[in-house]
Design a protein around this motif. Sequence first.
Motif, PDB file in Angstrom:
ATOM      1  N   HIS A 202       3.977   8.015  -4.483  1.00 51.38           N
ATOM      2  CA  HIS A 202       4.975   8.088  -3.422  1.00 51.38           C
ATOM      3  C   HIS A 202       6.355   8.034  -4.059  1.00 51.38           C
ATOM      4  O   HIS A 202       6.537   7.373  -5.081  1.00 51.38           O
ATOM      5  CB  HIS A 202       4.803   6.936  -2.427  1.00 51.38           C
TER       6      HIS A 202
ATOM      7  N   THR B 273     -10.240   3.450   2.505  1.00 43.88           N
ATOM      8  CA  THR B 273      -9.481   4.016   3.622  1.00 43.88           C
ATOM      9  C   THR B 273      -9.586   3.140   4.876  1.00 43.88           C
ATOM     10  O   THR B 273      -8.953   3.445   5.882  1.00 43.88           O
ATOM     11  CB  THR B 273      -9.968   5.442   3.953  1.00 43.88           C
TER      12      THR B 273
ATOM     13  N   LYS C 272      -5.702  11.699   2.527  1.00 41.98           N
ATOM     14  CA  LYS C 272      -4.873  10.867   1.654  1.00 41.98           C
ATOM     15  C   LYS C 272      -5.664   9.673   1.136  1.00 41.98           C
ATOM     16  O   LYS C 272      -6.483   9.103   1.845  1.00 41.98           O
ATOM     17  CB  LYS C 272      -3.632  10.387   2.402  1.00 41.98           C
ATOM     18  N   GLN C 273      -5.375   9.313  -0.122  1.00 44.98           N
ATOM     19  CA  GLN C 273      -6.040   8.183  -0.753  1.00 44.98           C
ATOM     20  C   GLN C 273      -5.079   6.993  -0.809  1.00 44.98           C
ATOM     21  O   GLN C 273      -4.011   7.078  -1.410  1.00 44.98           O
ATOM     22  CB  GLN C 273      -6.484   8.542  -2.172  1.00 44.98           C
ATOM     23  N   PRO C 274      -5.438   5.852  -0.181  1.00 47.12           N
ATOM     24  CA  PRO C 274      -4.566   4.672  -0.282  1.00 47.12           C
ATOM     25  C   PRO C 274      -4.696   3.980  -1.637  1.00 47.12           C
ATOM     26  O   PRO C 274      -5.783   3.912  -2.219  1.00 47.12           O
ATOM     27  CB  PRO C 274      -5.059   3.775   0.856  1.00 47.12           C
TER      28      PRO C 274
ATOM     29  N   ASN D  94      -6.414   2.170   6.557  1.00 46.74           N
ATOM     30  CA  ASN D  94      -5.700   3.103   7.438  1.00 46.74           C
ATOM     31  C   ASN D  94      -5.624   2.603   8.874  1.00 46.74           C
ATOM     32  O   ASN D  94      -4.694   2.941   9.606  1.00 46.74           O
ATOM     33  CB  ASN D  94      -6.373   4.481   7.427  1.00 46.74           C
TER      34      ASN D  94
ATOM     35  N   TYR E 163       0.835  -1.198   0.000  1.00 50.80           N
ATOM     36  CA  TYR E 163       0.000   0.000   0.000  1.00 50.80           C
ATOM     37  C   TYR E 163       0.877   1.258   0.000  1.00 50.80           C
ATOM     38  O   TYR E 163       1.939   1.294   0.620  1.00 50.80           O
ATOM     39  CB  TYR E 163      -0.898   0.049   1.238  1.00 50.80           C
ATOM     40  N   GLU E 164       0.382   2.272  -0.694  1.00 49.02           N
ATOM     41  CA  GLU E 164       0.969   3.608  -0.602  1.00 49.02           C
ATOM     42  C   GLU E 164      -0.178   4.616  -0.534  1.00 49.02           C
ATOM     43  O   GLU E 164      -1.282   4.350  -1.027  1.00 49.02           O
ATOM     44  CB  GLU E 164       1.876   3.925  -1.794  1.00 49.02           C
ATOM     45  N   TRP E 165       0.103   5.783   0.050  1.00 51.97           N
ATOM     46  CA  TRP E 165      -0.914   6.810   0.238  1.00 51.97           C
ATOM     47  C   TRP E 165      -0.570   8.057  -0.569  1.00 51.97           C
ATOM     48  O   TRP E 165       0.548   8.579  -0.477  1.00 51.97           O
ATOM     49  CB  TRP E 165      -1.030   7.167   1.715  1.00 51.97           C
ATOM     50  N   TYR E 166      -1.544   8.497  -1.353  1.00 55.62           N
ATOM     51  CA  TYR E 166      -1.357   9.680  -2.209  1.00 55.62           C
ATOM     52  C   TYR E 166      -2.065  10.884  -1.588  1.00 55.62           C
ATOM     53  O   TYR E 166      -3.214  10.787  -1.164  1.00 55.62           O
ATOM     54  CB  TYR E 166      -1.919   9.405  -3.595  1.00 55.62           C
ATOM     55  N   GLN E 167      -1.354  12.007  -1.533  1.00 54.56           N
ATOM     56  CA  GLN E 167      -1.926  13.241  -1.006  1.00 54.56           C
ATOM     57  C   GLN E 167      -2.415  14.130  -2.141  1.00 54.56           C
ATOM     58  O   GLN E 167      -1.604  14.720  -2.854  1.00 54.56           O
ATOM     59  CB  GLN E 167      -0.882  14.007  -0.183  1.00 54.56           C
TER      60      GLN E 167
ATOM     61  N   PRO F 245      -6.900   2.272  -6.539  1.00 54.85           N
ATOM     62  CA  PRO F 245      -7.295   2.844  -5.248  1.00 54.85           C
ATOM     63  C   PRO F 245      -8.080   1.830  -4.426  1.00 54.85           C
ATOM     64  O   PRO F 245      -8.828   1.011  -4.963  1.00 54.85           O
ATOM     65  CB  PRO F 245      -8.172   4.038  -5.635  1.00 54.85           C
TER      66      PRO F 245
END
Length: 236
Positions: free
Chosen positions: A172, A215, A126-128, A218, A109-113, A212
Amino acid sequence: MCGRYATSRTPATLVDDFEADLGDLFEDTGADYNLAPTKLAPLVVQRTGEDTVRRELVTAKWGLVPSWAKDPSIGNRLINARSETVAEKPSFRKAFAKRRAIVPADGFYEWYQPEGEPGAKRKPPKQPFFMSAESGLGLAGLYEFWKDPEGAWLLTYTILTTSAEGEDGRIHDRAPLIVEPDVASRWLAAEPWPEALDHLVPATPGVLRTWPVSTEVNNVRNNGPELVEPIPIEGE
């Protein structure tokens, strides 16, 4: 970086996929779709005996604890090792030279702002995203043994990262390194290989599929296959 991933392959599947045996340090921890630092996970290592060399599956704790550490809590800060400096950093250089591993993963997983609206006081949440390959991944790792004051041994590991490129770099700026099957044996071997990192594959576009996800990931208490299911993004 890689701070959360999923691993759901059964021990039998891992044995087949990585051509390994179940070692005496292996414990089946079951599928984990929200694997976070300090949790236990399967690891592929190469064990050398007097007359044998065996590729084995073991179970280790995520967050490398160097053999010289006074306190195992240092592992909380050593979940990733930067490939650019791994051969020189005191925390990783011995493991890089002698204790290389493969970390089985379905994906990570990575999170985009998102940027948000101009002038807005707060940025959007943030969107995972989940990044995966159809047949699963073998991430480059290092492992270490640490002995506590009572004499008990702790087996820990870290995941190697590199610069992310292309579209994935937009999500990321760091990504884990992948060990492809054709270099797995040499990567795992405890022998000098100065150019080892040149033969690993960055987890970048063309290698991975990215989508995507909810969330719900999280919260580390949430765990299940629904976490890796794709979701629509509002406005797309």
